[in-house]
Write a protein that holds these residues in place. Structure first.
Motif, PDB file in Angstrom:
ATOM      1  N   GLY A 132       8.228 -14.967  69.667  1.00 31.28           N
ATOM      2  CA  GLY A 132       8.060 -16.219  68.926  1.00 31.28           C
ATOM      3  C   GLY A 132       8.959 -17.328  69.435  1.00 31.28           C
ATOM      4  N   ALA A 133      10.219 -17.004  69.687  1.00 31.24           N
ATOM      5  CA  ALA A 133      11.158 -18.021  70.166  1.00 31.24           C
ATOM      6  C   ALA A 133      10.824 -18.462  71.592  1.00 31.24           C
ATOM      7  CB  ALA A 133      12.587 -17.497  70.092  1.00 31.24           C
ATOM      8  N   ALA A 134      10.651 -17.511  72.484  1.00 28.48           N
ATOM      9  CA  ALA A 134      10.374 -17.864  73.884  1.00 28.48           C
ATOM     10  C   ALA A 134       9.030 -18.589  74.018  1.00 28.48           C
ATOM     11  CB  ALA A 134      10.378 -16.605  74.757  1.00 28.48           C
ATOM     12  N   GLY A 135       8.002 -18.075  73.360  1.00 31.08           N
ATOM     13  CA  GLY A 135       6.700 -18.734  73.414  1.00 31.08           C
ATOM     14  C   GLY A 135       6.723 -20.105  72.784  1.00 31.08           C
ATOM     15  N   GLY A 136       7.485 -20.253  71.721  1.00 28.71           N
ATOM     16  CA  GLY A 136       7.611 -21.561  71.068  1.00 28.71           C
ATOM     17  C   GLY A 136       8.281 -22.596  71.951  1.00 28.71           C
ATOM     18  N   TRP A 137       9.333 -22.180  72.651  1.00 30.64           N
ATOM     19  CA  TRP A 137      10.005 -23.131  73.558  1.00 30.64           C
ATOM     20  C   TRP A 137       9.087 -23.530  74.700  1.00 30.64           C
ATOM     21  CZ3 TRP A 137      13.685 -25.974  71.942  1.00 30.64           C
ATOM     22  CH2 TRP A 137      14.620 -25.495  71.020  1.00 30.64           C
ATOM     23  N   THR A 170       5.341 -39.845  62.263  1.00 30.92           N
ATOM     24  CA  THR A 170       4.888 -38.469  62.080  1.00 30.92           C
ATOM     25  C   THR A 170       5.135 -37.636  63.332  1.00 30.92           C
ATOM     26  OG1 THR A 170       3.174 -39.274  60.590  1.00 30.92           O
ATOM     27  CG2 THR A 170       2.915 -37.044  61.408  1.00 30.92           C
ATOM     28  N   GLY A 171       4.926 -38.246  64.499  1.00 36.53           N
ATOM     29  CA  GLY A 171       5.161 -37.536  65.761  1.00 36.53           C
ATOM     30  C   GLY A 171       6.619 -37.161  65.939  1.00 36.53           C
ATOM     31  N   TRP A 172       7.507 -38.078  65.629  1.00 33.08           N
ATOM     32  CA  TRP A 172       8.933 -37.800  65.750  1.00 33.08           C
ATOM     33  C   TRP A 172       9.381 -36.770  64.724  1.00 33.08           C
ATOM     34  CZ3 TRP A 172      11.687 -38.889  69.834  1.00 33.08           C
ATOM     35  CH2 TRP A 172      11.239 -39.897  70.691  1.00 33.08           C
ATOM     36  N   CYS A 173       8.852 -36.872  63.493  1.00 29.44           N
ATOM     37  CA  CYS A 173       9.201 -35.881  62.466  1.00 29.44           C
ATOM     38  C   CYS A 173       8.723 -34.490  62.871  1.00 29.44           C
ATOM     39  CB  CYS A 173       8.591 -36.275  61.120  1.00 29.44           C
ATOM     40  SG  CYS A 173       9.346 -37.724  60.378  1.00 29.44           S
ATOM     41  N   HIS A 174       7.505 -34.417  63.401  1.00 30.41           N
ATOM     42  CA  HIS A 174       6.960 -33.140  63.875  1.00 30.41           C
ATOM     43  C   HIS A 174       7.859 -32.558  64.972  1.00 30.41           C
ATOM     44  CE1 HIS A 174       3.955 -30.170  65.033  1.00 30.41           C
ATOM     45  NE2 HIS A 174       4.064 -30.568  66.290  1.00 30.41           N
ATOM     46  N   ALA A 175       8.280 -33.408  65.899  1.00 32.21           N
ATOM     47  CA  ALA A 175       9.131 -32.943  67.000  1.00 32.21           C
ATOM     48  C   ALA A 175      10.484 -32.447  66.495  1.00 32.21           C
ATOM     49  CB  ALA A 175       9.325 -34.067  68.021  1.00 32.21           C
ATOM     50  N   VAL A 176      11.099 -33.173  65.590  1.00 33.82           N
ATOM     51  CA  VAL A 176      12.418 -32.782  65.072  1.00 33.82           C
ATOM     52  C   VAL A 176      12.321 -31.474  64.287  1.00 33.82           C
ATOM     53  CG1 VAL A 176      14.235 -33.432  63.445  1.00 33.82           C
ATOM     54  CG2 VAL A 176      13.386 -35.105  65.090  1.00 33.82           C
ATOM     55  N   ILE A 177      11.316 -31.362  63.433  1.00 30.22           N
ATOM     56  CA  ILE A 177      11.130 -30.123  62.660  1.00 30.22           C
ATOM     57  C   ILE A 177      10.869 -28.950  63.599  1.00 30.22           C
ATOM     58  CG2 ILE A 177       9.595 -28.943  61.020  1.00 30.22           C
ATOM     59  CD1 ILE A 177      11.466 -30.918  59.669  1.00 30.22           C
ATOM     60  N   ALA A 178      10.061 -29.179  64.633  1.00 32.11           N
ATOM     61  CA  ALA A 178       9.744 -28.097  65.578  1.00 32.11           C
ATOM     62  C   ALA A 178      10.992 -27.628  66.326  1.00 32.11           C
ATOM     63  CB  ALA A 178       8.667 -28.557  66.567  1.00 32.11           C
ATOM     64  N   VAL A 179      11.840 -28.560  66.732  1.00 26.23           N
ATOM     65  CA  VAL A 179      13.077 -28.171  67.429  1.00 26.23           C
ATOM     66  C   VAL A 179      14.005 -27.406  66.487  1.00 26.23           C
ATOM     67  CG1 VAL A 179      15.186 -29.078  68.484  1.00 26.23           C
ATOM     68  CG2 VAL A 179      12.961 -29.953  69.200  1.00 26.23           C
ATOM     69  N   MET A 180      14.104 -27.850  65.244  1.00 18.42           N
ATOM     70  CA  MET A 180      14.933 -27.130  64.270  1.00 18.42           C
ATOM     71  C   MET A 180      14.391 -25.727  64.031  1.00 18.42           C
ATOM     72  SD  MET A 180      15.654 -30.312  61.655  1.00 18.42           S
ATOM     73  CE  MET A 180      15.760 -29.262  60.267  1.00 18.42           C
ATOM     74  N   MET A 181      13.065 -25.616  63.904  1.00 15.48           N
ATOM     75  CA  MET A 181      12.440 -24.320  63.679  1.00 15.48           C
ATOM     76  C   MET A 181      12.656 -23.394  64.870  1.00 15.48           C
ATOM     77  SD  MET A 181       9.387 -22.567  64.588  1.00 15.48           S
ATOM     78  CE  MET A 181       8.425 -23.904  65.198  1.00 15.48           C
ATOM     79  N   LEU A 182      12.500 -23.920  66.080  1.00  8.82           N
ATOM     80  CA  LEU A 182      12.707 -23.089  67.271  1.00  8.82           C
ATOM     81  C   LEU A 182      14.170 -22.689  67.436  1.00  8.82           C
ATOM     82  CD1 LEU A 182      10.271 -24.808  69.750  1.00  8.82           C
ATOM     83  CD2 LEU A 182      10.101 -22.506  68.803  1.00  8.82           C
ATOM     84  N   LEU A 215       5.721 -26.705  57.499  1.00  5.18           N
ATOM     85  CA  LEU A 215       5.949 -28.152  57.524  1.00  5.18           C
ATOM     86  C   LEU A 215       5.530 -28.758  58.861  1.00  5.18           C
ATOM     87  CD1 LEU A 215       6.968 -30.683  56.157  1.00  5.18           C
ATOM     88  CD2 LEU A 215       9.295 -30.057  56.860  1.00  5.18           C
ATOM     89  N   ALA A 216       5.885 -28.104  59.954  1.00  3.53           N
ATOM     90  CA  ALA A 216       5.489 -28.601  61.285  1.00  3.53           C
ATOM     91  C   ALA A 216       3.969 -28.564  61.437  1.00  3.53           C
ATOM     92  CB  ALA A 216       6.157 -27.776  62.388  1.00  3.53           C
ATOM     93  N   ALA A 217       3.328 -27.555  60.894  1.00  2.00           N
ATOM     94  CA  ALA A 217       1.864 -27.468  60.965  1.00  2.00           C
ATOM     95  C   ALA A 217       1.215 -28.593  60.168  1.00  2.00           C
ATOM     96  CB  ALA A 217       1.393 -26.111  60.452  1.00  2.00           C
ATOM     97  N   TYR A 218       1.759 -28.887  59.009  1.00  2.00           N
ATOM     98  CA  TYR A 218       1.245 -30.000  58.204  1.00  2.00           C
ATOM     99  C   TYR A 218       1.359 -31.313  58.973  1.00  2.00           C
ATOM    100  CZ  TYR A 218       1.219 -33.725  54.768  1.00  2.00           C
ATOM    101  OH  TYR A 218       0.956 -34.897  54.106  1.00  2.00           O
TER     102      TYR A 218
END
Length: 131
Positions: A38-43, A64-76, A111-114
């Protein structure tokens, strides 16, 4: 690109619960692999998102794009930490920390999916609108 990492990280929650209920080392080992995939594939998948964010001007203008990116980096980052928690001894930190981090990661995936859905369906990011 995101389907396998998301499936692995969401499956990690179920595997952690299975380990909590049974204490079977199989589930701890499966959790190690799911966290790593999950981590490697996500990165790897995040590189495609980074390219879109940096190179497509309309996407850069969307909050929305920036929020998605920030949430995705935090999640990864959480997913990577979860893998590191399990790496040395796959059973030692699954309960409680691995499970807590898995649940938090799953919430951030939602949240990132939303936000990703809003990018596609409301802003037509990645959608060919030319006829």
């Amino acid at each position: 690109m995101i389907h396998f990492p998301v499936a692995a990280l969401l499956g990690l929650v179920a595997v952690d619960v299975a380990y909590l209920m049974s204490r079977d080392p199989f589930w701890a080992r499966a959790g190690l692999w799911l966290a790593g995939v999950g981590a490697a594939g996500g990165w790897i998948a995040s590189l495609a998102g980074l390219v879109d964010l940096v190179t497509v001007a309309p996407v850069r203008r969307l909050v929305t794009g920036w929020c998605h990116a920030v949430i995705a980096v935090m999640m990864l980052s959480l997913a990577s930490m979860n893998w590191l928690l399990r790496f040395g001894d796959d059973q030692a930190l699954v309960i409680p920390w691995g499970l807590y981090v898995s649940l938090l990661t799953a919430a951030m995936i939602a949240l990132a999916a939303y936000l990703g859905g809003r990018l596609v369906y409301e802003h037509a990011v990645g959608v060919d609108t030319e006829e």
